[in-house]
Design an enzyme around this catalytic site. Structure first.
Site, PDB file in Angstrom:
ATOM      1  N   ASP A 216       0.803  -1.411   0.026  1.00 21.33           N
ATOM      2  CA  ASP A 216      -0.013   0.101   0.072  1.00 21.33           C
ATOM      3  C   ASP A 216       0.881   1.263  -0.143  1.00 21.33           C
ATOM      4  O   ASP A 216       2.023   1.336   0.457  1.00 21.33           O
ATOM      5  CB  ASP A 216      -0.970   0.050   1.163  1.00 21.33           C
ATOM      6  CG  ASP A 216      -0.146   0.060   2.494  1.00 21.33           C
ATOM      7  OD1 ASP A 216       0.786  -0.730   2.689  1.00 21.33           O
ATOM      8  OD2 ASP A 216      -0.455   1.054   3.508  1.00 21.33           O
ATOM      9  N   GLU A 217       0.302   2.329  -0.511  1.00 19.10           N
ATOM     10  CA  GLU A 217       0.760   3.679  -0.479  1.00 19.10           C
ATOM     11  C   GLU A 217       2.357   3.781  -0.874  1.00 19.10           C
ATOM     12  O   GLU A 217       3.040   4.557   0.051  1.00 19.10           O
ATOM     13  CB  GLU A 217       0.616   4.150   1.168  1.00 19.10           C
ATOM     14  CG  GLU A 217      -1.033   4.517   1.258  1.00 19.10           C
ATOM     15  CD  GLU A 217      -1.239   4.947   2.896  1.00 19.10           C
ATOM     16  OE1 GLU A 217      -2.018   5.765   2.906  1.00 19.10           O
ATOM     17  OE2 GLU A 217      -0.224   4.749   3.582  1.00 19.10           O
ATOM     18  N   VAL A 218       2.558   3.468  -1.894  1.00 21.43           N
ATOM     19  CA  VAL A 218       4.051   3.464  -2.353  1.00 21.43           C
ATOM     20  C   VAL A 218       4.296   4.766  -3.081  1.00 21.43           C
ATOM     21  O   VAL A 218       3.524   5.038  -4.168  1.00 21.43           O
ATOM     22  CB  VAL A 218       4.231   2.101  -3.605  1.00 21.43           C
ATOM     23  CG1 VAL A 218       5.705   2.522  -4.023  1.00 21.43           C
ATOM     24  CG2 VAL A 218       4.104   0.808  -2.641  1.00 21.43           C
TER      25      VAL A 218
END
Length: 329
Positions: A216-218
């Site tokens: 997530d949220e790279v």
């Protein structure tokens, strides 16, 4: 009287039969279940029926779970929780017939696992191998699985503080909440070798069929601004950082499968090449849920159930995980 058809395995799995039948009459209490886990669920129901005067109603209940995965996620990576708190939580989960404890064990702020291979990686506050064994066994005795998560390739600020050679940029330690730019270098074979060792260590501590690899949220900054990574992408015909993350995900996913485990990841990993056998955890809403379901993937629905939003219990119970997008907005 408790009658069980067969014993449960030492550690519960994805296909555990939790059904039971409970009969209360003037002559006594009878529980019938296919497995020990089903018997535990019946006992939990019995406890719920008991009132302050210790009187039980005469009734018959035939019960089975509607949803196979009824989980609670805890985040000791950002806010460390001692073993005693985790054990107390497991008692509460058993009383409510929840059956999966999802532990978010690494993030920008901390790495809570021991590591013999990378001794600089664990944070000052982390669980010992003995504590993890105690946790997993305590959970299993209550019919609860413990699913570990190592979040990658983003949310790795603490990884790169300890081992800066694993990233394509430089960073410093951080205790702030939110998305950080720090990312693992998806072009580095050294990184993949390290991940393979970490996953092997993780699998020794956690016998559950599932391993969660985050995803997530790279943040795209490090990858999109690095000329060497850009050349790597051009040589492989990658259109953007989404393709690069998919390349990373597929390689890590194969490591998980090599260990004989099931891959679980957050919904940002959705990609046209996403393997259908991955379990996807949808935290960004019903749109993400429906997108991956349309591809044939199994989905964990997390979006409406974040307890840190401090809704009332009544509000949370109004969300049905199978409801339409319109009902869940």
């Amino acid at each position: 009287e408790i009658e069980l058809e067969r014993p449960s395995p030492r550690y519960p799995g994805l296909e555990e039969d939790e059904s039971y039948r409970l009969e209360i009459s003037t002559s006594g209490i009878r529980i019938q279940a296919a497995t020990e886990t089903g018997g535990l669920r019946a006992v939990a129901t019995l406890a719920q029926l008991l009132d302050e005067s210790l009187v039980l109603p005469c009734l018959e209940i035939a019960d089975a779970p509607r949803l196979r995965w009824r989980g609670l996620l805890l985040d000791p990576a950002r806010h460390f929780l001692p073993l005693s708190a985790l054990l107390r939580t497991l008692d509460g989960m058993a009383a409510c017939k929840l059956n999966v404890l999802h532990l978010h064990l690494s993030d920008d702020q901390g790495f809570r696992l021991p590591s013999a291979a990378f001794r600089k990686l664990p944070s000052d506050l982390h669980y010992s191998g003995e504590e993890l064994q105690t946790l997993v066994d305590y959970a299993a005795e209550r019919g609860i699985r413990v699913v570990p998560e190592l979040d990658m390739p983003g949310h790795v600020n603490c990884w790169l503080t300890a081992y800066p050679q694993w990233g394509s940029g430089s960073t410093t330690s951080s205790d702030r909440f939110g998305v950080h730019q720090a990312c693992l270098d998806p072009t580095s074979e050294v990184v993949y070798q390290a991940i393979e060792q970490l996953l092997a260590e993780l699998s020794e501590y956690f016998p559950d069929p599932c391993i969660h690899i985050g995803g997530d949220e790279v943040h795209p900054e490090w990858w999109s601004s690095d000329e060497r990574i850009g050349e790597f992408m051009r040589q492989r015909g990658m259109a953007g950082v989404a393709d690069l993350q998919n390349y990373f995900n597929l390689r890590v996913g194969e490591m998980v499968k090599k260990l004989g485990r099931q891959v679980v990841a957050w919904d940002e990993v959705a990609h046209e090449q996403l393997p259908q056998d991955w379990i996807i955890q949808a935290w960004r809403g019903a749109t993400s849920r429906d997108r991956v379901r349309a591809r044939g993937n199994r989905v964990l629905m997390s979006a409406p159930y974040y307890l840190d939003l401090h809704y009332s219990a009544q509000s949370y119970y109004q969300f049905d995980p199978a409801a339409s997008q319109q009902r869940l907005i």
